[in-house]
Design an enzyme around this catalytic site. Sequence first.
Site, PDB file in Angstrom:
ATOM      1  N   GLY A 100      -6.893 -13.200  40.567  1.00 29.63           N
ATOM      2  CA  GLY A 100      -7.975 -11.921  40.528  1.00 29.63           C
ATOM      3  C   GLY A 100      -7.199 -10.823  41.585  1.00 29.63           C
ATOM      4  N   LYS A 598       9.188  -8.606  20.766  1.00 25.16           N
ATOM      5  CA  LYS A 598       8.303  -8.195  21.823  1.00 25.16           C
ATOM      6  C   LYS A 598       8.758  -7.010  22.744  1.00 25.16           C
ATOM      7  CE  LYS A 598       4.359  -7.539  24.054  1.00 25.16           C
ATOM      8  NZ  LYS A 598       3.611  -6.821  23.439  1.00 25.16           N
TER       9      LYS A 598
END
Length: 603
Positions: A100, A598
């Site tokens: 986080g 990708k």
Amino acid sequence: MCGIVGYIGESEKKSFLLAGLKELEYRGYDSAGIAVMQNGDIQSFKATGKLANLVLKTQNFESKEFGIGIGHTRWATHGKPTETNAHPHWGKYSFVVHNGIIENYRELKEELQADGLVFLSQTDTEVIVHLFERFVTQGLEVREAFVQTIARLQGAYAILLITKKAPDMIFFSKNAVPLIVAQNTQGEKFLASADSPLIGYAHEVIYLEDGQYGWIQNNTLDLFERGKKIVPTYKALAQDKLSAQKEGYRYFMEKEIYEQTRVVSDTMMGRVRDNSIEFEELQSFDFSNIHAIKICACGTSYHAALVSSYLFERFAKTTVQVEIASEFRYKEPLLDPKTLFIVISQSGETADTLEALKMAKNAGLKTLAICNVDNSSIVRLADATILTRAGIEKGVASTKAFATQIITLWMLTLFIAGMKKTITQGKLEDELQALVKIPLCLHVNDFLHEKIRRLSKRYLHGHGFFFIGRDIFYPLALEGALKLKEISYLHAEGYPAGEMKHGPIALADSELFTIALMPQTILYEKTKSNVEELSARDATILAISPVEFALADDFIKTSQQTHPMSEFFEMMIITQLLALEISVRLGNDVDMPRNLAKSVTVE
Ligand code: AGP
């Protein structure tokens, strides 16, 4: 996004930790580490690059008997991907891993440094372990010290902490980032940031809620929420790893569409302040001699660049030229050193974009990268980089990376506008208010998704699609067309709505599907008359708008908004889901569409 694993019990710890981190590789990372406490001592190992490097470092380490282990894979958000910045981070006798962003870490770091603390890393995470040890030094019992530590944290965090002061305990806390507590029938306890590392070890899980924290001592779990102890309720753990990685979604692309609300919040964290925009990465970047901006990119990143060109000119009063990198490379471009050269790339490895960057550097321009992968070739070459924090994007069709590019570019225009004083403080604060509401606009509600899923059956044939819009909704139309093309293999074109009469309307008939982006906040009446032109020629219209449109064959109602960017993100979600559901009905490989890669690392 980072990955976390933890274990407390009698089994050998390293094998679970490394196997668990391996299961989290799909989330993307650039470094990894573990720490194991037993017999009152803690050993830690960290390595940059792939997990194999950590496996090599720990090959002679084993940990039998009772003990506690924590592990982490890091996706850099603060500080370069180096071994020093890899987790775990430690103080004098405690180790912590964190997923986080601690939004107030700078204030906390300055406070701790004022107490004479020397930080080893550039990370936000390191403040956690020093805060904890300072509380212990002040005489708090370890449990209270942990509670007081997490009370000081603002932002998103999933934390595991171990300390020699409590050799039989592991501490955890969860806020806005997933964290799971698990157990097996032998009473062993596990922790992880996702299901997949737990499969094969644990049988039941607790998906912690925001604000929940606690500790496990031996095999006893104490769980709290807002200071009150709560009774933990376990549920059975699904045993399918791949669906675990997709966290229950059918495809990574679907999961990534749903992740947008969180990753956009992450991208804004620490940058959107109460009355300003701050980019730590740009503190030493000199914009004073910049009179124009040139942006180079490919594909979806090019569409993000186009959106930002409207914003730069509107807010920062700076002329912007947007170029497709493969064209730019060979056009013998005129390059003025007073031009800021921005490249946008999710992967940071797109060959054409990288070459364009080299050309700009060689011509002496200041270069800035907007990129999702730290330490990529483009990041390493650019003078400065603003990292988007989308986490790894597995779906070839870009979604969350696009959303974080747009939000980053919007913040950048406001940052430059604030510096050049081309907007009032009041206007800036209005924009900041709009920015912080965007995660709400990105929330996918079940009703909307189900409506789009049902609607998609009507759009499986026809001779093609027009996506049309005006202003910033024109590049969104281009992006919507690209999303549909690349995963459904149906022909689609994006057009400025005002271009219909200049030729494209010749294609209008009942088999031409027009996806009309009709925002209320920008040029609604103009767009509406363009759509009416198409409807009058029997084109099949799917209107996306907060305003009912009687001539639409199909209609998706969006919410009343006061800011164009709020409408932009709401409509973006709809175009992404429409492409997804049409592709699903056609039986295509949504995540790995034919002919595509990708990252296009060759010309
Ligand atoms: C987007 O859905 C496509 N996969 C593709 O257009 C992509 O945006 C383009 O190749 C650029 O990639 P980059 O952002 O990694 O540079």
